[in-house]
Design a protein around this motif. Structure first.
Motif, PDB file in Angstrom:
ATOM      1  N   TYR A   1       0.803  -1.246   0.109  1.00 40.69           N
ATOM      2  CA  TYR A   1      -0.146  -0.127  -0.125  1.00 40.69           C
ATOM      3  C   TYR A   1       0.950   1.166   0.002  1.00 40.69           C
ATOM      4  N   ILE A   2       0.817   1.838  -1.060  1.00 37.53           N
ATOM      5  CA  ILE A   2       1.987   3.036  -1.458  1.00 37.53           C
ATOM      6  C   ILE A   2       1.099   4.308  -1.864  1.00 37.53           C
ATOM      7  N   ASP A   3       1.304   5.406  -1.126  1.00 35.35           N
ATOM      8  CA  ASP A   3       0.583   6.556  -1.332  1.00 35.35           C
ATOM      9  C   ASP A   3       1.088   7.362  -2.789  1.00 35.35           C
ATOM     10  N   ILE A   4       0.398   7.903  -3.303  1.00 39.56           N
ATOM     11  CA  ILE A   4       0.702   8.552  -4.652  1.00 39.56           C
ATOM     12  C   ILE A   4       1.879   9.487  -4.673  1.00 39.56           C
ATOM     13  N   ASP A   5       2.309  10.224  -3.543  1.00 39.07           N
ATOM     14  CA  ASP A   5       3.483  10.881  -3.579  1.00 39.07           C
ATOM     15  C   ASP A   5       4.584  10.362  -2.977  1.00 39.07           C
ATOM     16  N   VAL A   6       4.740   8.942  -2.823  1.00 35.00           N
ATOM     17  CA  VAL A   6       5.954   8.356  -2.219  1.00 35.00           C
ATOM     18  C   VAL A   6       6.924   8.129  -3.304  1.00 35.00           C
ATOM     19  N   GLU A   7       8.120   8.380  -2.867  1.00 40.87           N
ATOM     20  CA  GLU A   7       9.212   8.264  -3.915  1.00 40.87           C
ATOM     21  C   GLU A   7      10.232   7.059  -3.469  1.00 40.87           C
ATOM     22  N   ILE A   8      10.444   6.193  -4.393  1.00 37.79           N
ATOM     23  CA  ILE A   8      11.326   4.821  -4.118  1.00 37.79           C
ATOM     24  C   ILE A   8      12.309   4.781  -5.277  1.00 37.79           C
ATOM     25  N   GLY A   9      13.453   4.690  -4.777  1.00 37.69           N
ATOM     26  CA  GLY A   9      14.813   4.357  -5.619  1.00 37.69           C
ATOM     27  C   GLY A   9      14.890   2.812  -6.125  1.00 37.69           C
ATOM     28  N   ALA A  10      15.633   2.991  -7.252  1.00 34.99           N
ATOM     29  CA  ALA A  10      15.892   1.702  -7.825  1.00 34.99           C
ATOM     30  C   ALA A  10      16.435   0.514  -6.968  1.00 34.99           C
ATOM     31  N   ASP A  11      16.201  -0.732  -7.500  1.00 32.67           N
ATOM     32  CA  ASP A  11      16.502  -1.854  -6.644  1.00 32.67           C
ATOM     33  C   ASP A  11      16.123  -1.891  -5.243  1.00 32.67           C
ATOM     34  N   ALA A  12      15.322  -1.022  -5.047  1.00 38.53           N
ATOM     35  CA  ALA A  12      14.510  -1.313  -3.527  1.00 38.53           C
ATOM     36  C   ALA A  12      13.804  -2.743  -3.551  1.00 38.53           C
ATOM     37  N   LEU A  13      13.738  -3.434  -2.626  1.00 38.51           N
ATOM     38  CA  LEU A  13      12.954  -4.563  -2.458  1.00 38.51           C
ATOM     39  C   LEU A  13      11.812  -4.134  -1.247  1.00 38.51           C
ATOM     40  N   ILE A  14      10.510  -4.614  -1.774  1.00 34.43           N
ATOM     41  CA  ILE A  14       9.447  -4.367  -1.004  1.00 34.43           C
ATOM     42  C   ILE A  14       8.723  -5.331  -0.814  1.00 34.43           C
ATOM     43  N   GLU A  15       8.550  -5.966   0.502  1.00 30.55           N
ATOM     44  CA  GLU A  15       7.838  -7.417   0.787  1.00 30.55           C
ATOM     45  C   GLU A  15       6.429  -6.972   0.837  1.00 30.55           C
ATOM     46  N   ALA A  16       5.399  -8.105   1.228  1.00 30.21           N
ATOM     47  CA  ALA A  16       3.830  -7.783   1.349  1.00 30.21           C
ATOM     48  C   ALA A  16       3.601  -7.089   2.658  1.00 30.21           C
ATOM     49  N   ASN A  17       2.585  -6.492   2.666  1.00 28.13           N
ATOM     50  CA  ASN A  17       2.164  -5.737   3.828  1.00 28.13           C
ATOM     51  C   ASN A  17       2.738  -4.717   4.222  1.00 28.13           C
ATOM     52  N   VAL A  18       3.449  -4.068   3.498  1.00 27.14           N
ATOM     53  CA  VAL A  18       4.229  -2.834   3.309  1.00 27.14           C
ATOM     54  C   VAL A  18       3.321  -1.505   3.214  1.00 27.14           C
ATOM     55  N   THR A  19       3.380  -0.555   4.160  1.00 21.28           N
ATOM     56  CA  THR A  19       2.586   0.723   3.859  1.00 21.28           C
ATOM     57  C   THR A  19       3.560   1.630   4.156  1.00 21.28           C
ATOM     58  N   LEU A  20       3.432   2.687   2.594  1.00 20.49           N
ATOM     59  CA  LEU A  20       4.269   3.654   2.709  1.00 20.49           C
ATOM     60  C   LEU A  20       3.388   4.892   2.372  1.00 20.49           C
ATOM     61  N   LYS A  21       3.279   5.666   3.416  1.00 17.94           N
ATOM     62  CA  LYS A  21       2.333   6.853   3.254  1.00 17.94           C
ATOM     63  C   LYS A  21       2.972   8.538   3.270  1.00 17.94           C
ATOM     64  N   GLY A  22       2.149   9.476   2.744  1.00 16.28           N
ATOM     65  CA  GLY A  22       2.503  10.714   2.623  1.00 16.28           C
ATOM     66  C   GLY A  22       3.575  11.218   1.696  1.00 16.28           C
ATOM     67  N   HIS A  23       4.665  11.909   2.349  1.00 13.31           N
ATOM     68  CA  HIS A  23       5.666  12.202   1.372  1.00 13.31           C
ATOM     69  C   HIS A  23       7.023  11.404   1.488  1.00 13.31           C
ATOM     70  N   THR A  24       6.716  10.147   1.799  1.00 15.42           N
ATOM     71  CA  THR A  24       7.856   9.353   2.127  1.00 15.42           C
ATOM     72  C   THR A  24       8.748   9.056   0.879  1.00 15.42           C
ATOM     73  N   LYS A  25      10.199   9.259   1.289  1.00 17.57           N
ATOM     74  CA  LYS A  25      11.196   8.684   0.213  1.00 17.57           C
ATOM     75  C   LYS A  25      12.029   7.663   0.702  1.00 17.57           C
TER      76      LYS A  25
END
Length: 459
Positions: free
Chosen positions: A261-285
């Motif tokens: 679950y990732i909000d629209i303004d979240v930024e994520i760099g290349a080669d990041a690994l995100i497992e299930a049931n992760v929540t990223l909200k707001g202006h997270t980088k």
């Protein structure tokens, strides 16, 4: 020719069964109105007018100075809502986009294509349409044998034949601006709802022999108007699928995107690994090569490259590169963790600065603290920062060793290279290069245990 936009955001949204105006409900972290407003910017409107009504001040706060506002005190239909913008737009040359504020899935690309189609075909009005598998409840696009649009008919006013039509009106239009406001003067409330329908201006244009066109969406999902919580959940699902796909195409790995679950303004760099049931909200980088394991939640925070966050929560904080957190740690607001910091299982950090290469492996609370680099916290350490009325600061220098089960009672300072003995309560400042021991004296009473009920001799 200039572009203008009218966003309809006056309705209460009775079917939402909410005290909030409908357009204030959120999808992927921002309100539906903000989604629509962002998409509208793709047409570079010279002026945007937002029509507000129910709890108008709440809606104003969302867009602030980015738009003009007009008040529709009584909601008498979409045509009536557009009439409210007459003073702002009526005498301007150009074309005007009219769009509902409860259509969060519409994309800027589609709106730009709609405008281009309208201009290139020299239409007086262009309707954004879509093909629906189940068109019930939508206004139908009625065409003649030459596929020209002849009218839009609402569900409640449609004949049985017209109800079989699957091309539906999305509620988004482009009009010649001056002709729109001229036609609005001639609509009435002679319909099943007793309202001023914006769609009636299409009939007025057709009767005058003016050219009306329709531009059909490729993706029906973009047409979704949110009228209740069920539709809101559909919008959320579609939007999150879009967001996750965007990140995957940018080089992020998801083990189960449907459960992320990732909000629209979240930024994520290349080669990041995100497992299930992760929540990223707001202006997270999230930096490059970061690993976020199952159950992690991060809110309005920055996580540096190559960090590993294991089943933990981070709120309103900043983590530098190569930080490790968790499992089951909690980084509370206003905390800063420098490079190579390790915060282990069941550690809580709140409102604190922690210097590079500092370790707090387990079962520790660090609150309102200024901590230097290469500090080691033993298990069970507590910074006692609150006396019930006020909060106080703990200052710890570089290369300090805090023994297990130390209680640091603020305000207190521990100098560089100092050590606190395990089990100590530290109530006074500790000079650099010193050892502080704050234990109660241990006394052994030899043989006294024999008289206690638990002793084998008493059984």
């Amino acid at each position: 020719m200039s572009n203008y936009a009218i966003i309809l955001a006056a309705g209460k949204g009775t079917r939402m069964k909410s005290d909030l105006p409908k357009v204030m409900h959120k999808v992927a972290g921002i309100t539906m109105l903000e989604h629509v407003f962002r998409s509208v910017q793709a047409i570079s409107p010279k002026k945007t007018v937002t029509v507000i009504g129910h709890k108008a001040e709440l809606v104003r706060q969302v867009l602030g100075d980015a738009t003009s506002f007009v008040l529709q005190e009584e909601q008498l239909g979409t045509g009536h809502a557009v009439m409210m913008a007459e003073k702002d737009l009526a005498n301007l040359d150009g074309q005007t986009l009219v769009i509902a504020g409860d259509t969060p899935l519409i994309t800027g690309e589609s709106l730009k294509s709609l405008i281009d189609y309208h201009v290139n075909h020299k239409n007086i009005a262009t309707i954004l349409t879509a093909d629906a598998k189940n068109p019930f409840g939508y206004g139908r696009i009625i065409r003649n044998s030459d596929e020209e649009v002849t009218k839009i008919v609402e569900e409640k006013d449609a004949t049985d034949f017209e109800k079989q039509v699957t091309e539906i009106n999305t509620g988004t239009y482009v009009f010649d601006n001056k002709r729109l406001f001229e036609a609005l003067k001639n609509i009435n409330t002679n319909n099943a709802q007793g309202e001023y329908y914006l769609t009636d201006v299409i009939g007025i244009f057709k009767a005058a022999g003016e050219k009306v066109g329709a531009y059909k969406l490729r993706d029906f999902n973009e047409s979704l108007g949110v009228n209740d919580r069920a539709a809101l959940s559909v919008a959320e699902e579609v939007m999150r699928e879009r967001i996750n796909r965007k990140h995957m195409l940018n080089g992020v790995t998801f083990t189960n995107p449907k459960a992320t679950y990732i909000d629209i303004d979240v930024e994520i760099g290349a080669d990041a690994l995100i497992e299930a049931n992760v929540t990223l909200k707001g202006h997270t980088k999230i930096g490059e090569e970061v690993t976020l394991t199952n159950g992690t939640a991060i809110i309005d925070s920055t996580v540096g490259a190559k960090s590993v966050i294991t089943s933990s929560t981070i709120e309103h904080s900043t983590l530098a590169d190569s930080v490790t957190v968790g499992p089951y740690a909690h980084i509370r607001p206003d905390s800063t963790l420098e490079a190579d910091v390790h915060i282990g299982n069941f550690v809580e950090v709140k409102g604190s600065y922690i210097g590079a290469d500092t370790k707090a492996g387990h079962l520790t609370y660090i609150g309102n603290a200024q901590v230097g680099s290469k500090v080691n916290f033993g298990a069970g350490t507590i910074t006692v920062n609150y006396d019930g009325k006020s909060k106080y600061k703990t200052v710890i220098g570089d290369n300090v060793f805090v023994g297990s089960n130390s209680t640091l009672i603020a305000p207190v300072k521990i100098g560089d290279n100092a050590l606190t003995a395990a089990g100590s309560s530290i109530v006074e400042d500790v000079p650099a290069d010193s050892i502080a021991i704050g234990r109660a004296r241990q006394v052994n009473k030899e043989g006294y245990a024999k008289n206690k009920p638990h002793h084998p001799s008493q059984k």
